[in-house]
Design a protein around this motif. Structure first.
Motif, short mmCIF file in Angstrom:
data_model
loop_
_atom_site.label_atom_id
_atom_site.label_comp_id
_atom_site.label_asym_id
_atom_site.label_seq_id
_atom_site.Cartn_x
_atom_site.Cartn_y
_atom_site.Cartn_z
N TYR A 288 0.85 -1.18 0.00
CA TYR A 288 0.00 0.00 0.00
C TYR A 288 0.89 1.24 0.00
N ILE A 289 0.66 2.11 -0.95
CA ILE A 289 1.44 3.33 -1.05
C ILE A 289 0.52 4.49 -0.66
N GLY A 290 0.80 5.13 0.45
CA GLY A 290 -0.07 6.17 0.98
C GLY A 290 0.02 7.47 0.20
N ALA A 291 -0.88 8.37 0.55
CA ALA A 291 -0.97 9.64 -0.19
C ALA A 291 0.29 10.48 0.00
N TYR A 307 4.46 5.41 3.64
CA TYR A 307 3.90 6.75 3.77
C TYR A 307 5.00 7.80 3.68
#
Lengths: 403, 377
Positions: A288-291, A307
């Motif tokens: 998962y690549i955060g904003a 993140y």
């Protein structure tokens, strides 16, 4: 066994070495089990090469810290080596009627497992080591071996002549027949370095191993004893020139370099071209690549949550990089958390570590920092500074401070 | 665990017709690297069930490939394991071949296999509901109450239009089913909606199937549940955890995107201790992010090469996003290739889709733009 057809070639993979120059990385695992390239272990490369070369019988000789390695190889299924006849077999030292013995050198290790080889009645034996990263079709080498009518064939790679004195150097005639072998010569006559990959005719190998075993002065080593003895007897020994990527990852610097060789627009060693490298992987959730994440020129693996900022780095599974943390020029092995604001520069962090908030590990490579190592299962507390060039031993509490 | 599993792979195919044109509901890809059946299989395996039959109907090639030997779920067993039960077709001249069209007919078609089961309980599951559930607790509840069947349900304060294809159970104060409603209207209050996962006592299931064969019954809800509710002990088990319900293409899109917006939801599906969701391992290299890649709020599988921009998207294995390409609010299945400067928004690209340089495509969250398998645009 009459119903099974004999094997043409059996591979013996020497995986018992400690790899002491990798220091803390091999404190708990044997060198071939050291993680590499985001989701592999070093041994995946020779094992995958075997499978892609149609060699389906591989003995893996283990000795030093074999637990992780044994578990990793298991029944060989990830490499398609769980065969009814042949497949991969872990061969630890064992006790016999006349007592037992540790493996005393590479030649002795194979000698102790001659029975394993005999079971398959192979014409050729391929000897491999578990400490190189490369993609190679051993079949082509075997073809050359047969075409030359050789007794033994040694794979060689051309290295820059100024580095040649670090390797075992083969001096050959124009037909690639080996006329001389020099181990780490101060004044190398050629730049053909031995890759530690040998093909022998089984009978000849057996013969020499038995003779070498009887010699009390022998170091029981292929490079020191078997190869020189064969040369002395005038056997037909050929060098097989390999062209392609090949890297000994025996030192921390070369290990770091080899990982970085996977990066870039046109990587020196591309995991995406050529034959697939197999590995034992569990089903982890996707990454998962955060904003707030910033990624550049990096390899990232399943189970990661990002993140923060990751630049020119290799991340194994289950790594968590919190917002504001920076990872640059580094290798982070599995299951690591990097808390907010922590900075990791030019470092290798072994698995199961935590790097506390605003902690600093290593110094920027661009600013002349030296490679920094953090061993497995180490906790670096918030705001701690691990100076560059330092090696933190596995499980060390040196940088763990009570809040 | 003294229970066997039965999975219906093709029921509900018509809910997502585009995605099931060449595959079963069970093999519809979801969340970067999974197929819908992974949830049913993993829930069973995590509860110690190791004898699982998968009933197929049509289009099950991709499902066979996905399951393979069952090794990835630890279901390559000497006894039990996972096996596919393809539809029974005979060349016998006097027999009229007909594929099953309902749940009960599907069970009737595998009566032989049910009779072969040795386990005392059977867990049955469709593939249209995604959840990470501890089936052991359900089985224990089933045993404790001496139930014939225990239906897992979600208690809804208000039934929405999305639930129209589901079954609602009317329950008395003890959790016993008294009747069921098919195709409920929106607006009903405080109802137990079926998740299409249930536990049956094996001997009871056998007799119910034999009864259905003898009488030519067709509908599970009508001919089994409604008809027998007053005489048999049918119960509900209220599941309080996260679930995602794939009832339409828009629903598929919505549930996929919900994984990105709600991290707790993600954790309650994929990061539950001792209950991993297992799937087929493909041996891809790690994903490579090039210089200039910009990625935010996205879920990405291994084996991808990202050079452009990816935002709020779900990227499956082996996808390539070219330089300066923009992928927003989209779902890209395995091995999609997005060319340089292409621009995608609200797109679902099926396997092996190729989007050429500078192509611009945009859908709407309620009507995502779907691109068929192996299409080049």
């Amino acid at each position: 066994m009459f119903m099974y057809k004999k094997k043409e070639c059996v591979a013996m993979l020497l995986a018992g070495g400690q790899g002491s120059r990798l220091y803390t990385l091999t404190e708990r695992v044997a060198k071939p089990a050291v993680p590499f390239g985001g989701k592999y272990r070093i041994i995946d490369f020779p094992l995958s090469n075997c499978v892609h070369s149609d060699i389906d019988t591989v003995g893996v000789l283990t000795q030093y810290q074999p637990l992780v390695l044994n578990e990793y190889i298991g029944n060989g299924q990830p490499w398609d080596l769980d065969r009814n006849y042949g497949g991969v077999m872990v061969l630890p030292p064992y006790q016999g009627k006349k007592g037992g013995d540790w493996y005393r050198g590479t030649a002795n290790a194979i000698y102790q497992n001659l029975n394993f080889i005999r079971r398959y009645d192979p014409d050729y034996v391929l000897i491999l080591s578990g400490d190189h990263i490369y993609n190679m079709d051993y079949n082509k080498m075997l073809e050359a071996h047969k075409q030359n009518g050789a007794d033994a064939t040694i794979a060689v790679i051309e290295v820059p002549i100024e580095e040649a004195s670090r390797f075992g150097i083969m001096n050959t005639d124009d037909d690639m027949r080996i006329i001389e072998f020099e181990e780490k010569p101060p004044q190398p006559k050629s730049n053909k370095a031995s890759m530690g990959i040998y093909i022998f005719n089984t009978d000849i190998l057996t013969d020499y191993l038995i003779r070498d075993e009887a010699d009390e002065n022998s170091a029981k080593d292929f490079g020191k004893n078997i190869i020189p003895a064969m040369l002395e007897d005038g056997l037909k020994m050929y060098a097989y020139p390999f062209v392609g990527y090949w890297k000994d990852v025996g030192t921390l610097d070369s290990f770091w370099e080899a990982n970085m060789d996977l990066l870039g627009e046109n990587p020196v060693f591309d995991l995406y071209s050529g034959k697939k490298v197999f590995s034992r992987t569990e089903a982890r959730p996707p990454q998962y690549i955060g904003a707030s994440a910033e990624l550049s020129d990096s390899l990232i693996t399943e189970g990661c949550e990002i993140y923060g900022k990751v630049e020119h780095s290799v991340l194994f599974g289950d790594v968590r990089i919190e917002p504001g943390a920076v990872v640059r020029d580094s290798i982070l092995m599995g299951n690591i958390s990097v808390e907010a604001g922590a900075v990791i520069e030019y470092a290798i962090i072994d698995s199961d570590c935590s790097i506390g908030a605003k902690a600093q590990v290593g110094k920027s490579r661009a600013a002349g920092g030296k490679l920094t190592i953090v061993g497995a299962e180490t906790e670096i507390s918030p705001k701690q500074v691990v100076p560059d060039g330092i090696m933190v031993a596995a499980g060390s509490t040196e940088y763990k401070k009570e809040a | 665990m003294n229970a066997a599993g039965i999975i219906f792979s093709n029921l509900h195919d018509r809910h997502v017709p585009e995605l099931t044109r060449t595959r079963t509901m069970a093999s519809v890809p979801f969340a970067c690297r999974y197929r819908l059946i992974d949830f049913a299989l993993s829930n069973m395996v995590n509860s110690g069930i190791s004898n699982i039959s998968v009933i197929t109907h049509d289009n099950y090639r991709s499902l066979m490939e996905h399951i393979g030997s069952g090794k990835d779920w630890d279901l390559a067993r000497r006894s039990g394991g996972v096996k596919l039960l393809p539809p029974f077709i005979t060349a016998h001249a006097n027999v009229h071949n007909e594929l099953y069209s309902s749940r009960l007919e599907a069970l009737k078609s595998i009566a032989y296999s049910i009779n072969e089961m040795k386990e005392d309980y059977v867990v049955l599951s469709d593939c249209d509901v995604i959840c990470n559930i501890d089936l052991t607790a359900v089985i224990h509840d089933h045993i404790e109450h001496g139930a014939d069947m225990t239906m897992i349900v979600k208690r809804l304060p208000v039934v929405t239009a999305d639930e129209r294809s589901r079954t609602i159970f009317e329950v008395d104060n003890d959790g016993r089913i008294v009747d069921c409603i098919k195709q409920p209207e929106a607006g009903l209050r405080d109802k137990d909606v079926s998740l299409n996962i249930w536990v049956a006592t094996r001997t009871y299931l056998q007799s119910a199937v034999q009864d259905a064969i003898a009488h030519g019954y067709k509908s599970f809800t009508h001919d089994v549940i409604s008809k027998n509710a007053s005489r048999r002990n049918y119960r509900v088990y209220r599941f309080g955890g996260t679930y995602a319900d794939i009832y339409s293409m828009a629903g598929y899109f919505k549930e996929s995107m919900a994984l990105l917006s709600d991290h707790e939801r993600w954790d309650s599906l994929f990061n539950v201790d001792n209950r991993p969701i297992l799937t087929r391992v493909r041996n891809s290299p790690p994903t490579k992010y090039f210089k200039g890649a910009q990625v935010s709020n996205s879920m990405i599988a291994d084996g991808c090469r990202i050079e452009g921009r990816v935002e709020n998207s779900i990227i499956f294995r082996g996808v390539r996003v070219g330089p300066h390409a923009v992928v927003k609010n989209s779902i890209l299945f395995q091995d999609a290739y997005i060319g340089e400067d292409a621009d995608l928004n609200c797109v679902i690209a099926d396997k092996n889709v190729i989007i050429r340089e500078r192509v611009r495509l945009s859908g709407h969250p309620e009507l995502p733009f779907y691109i068929d398998k192996s299409t080049m645009l």
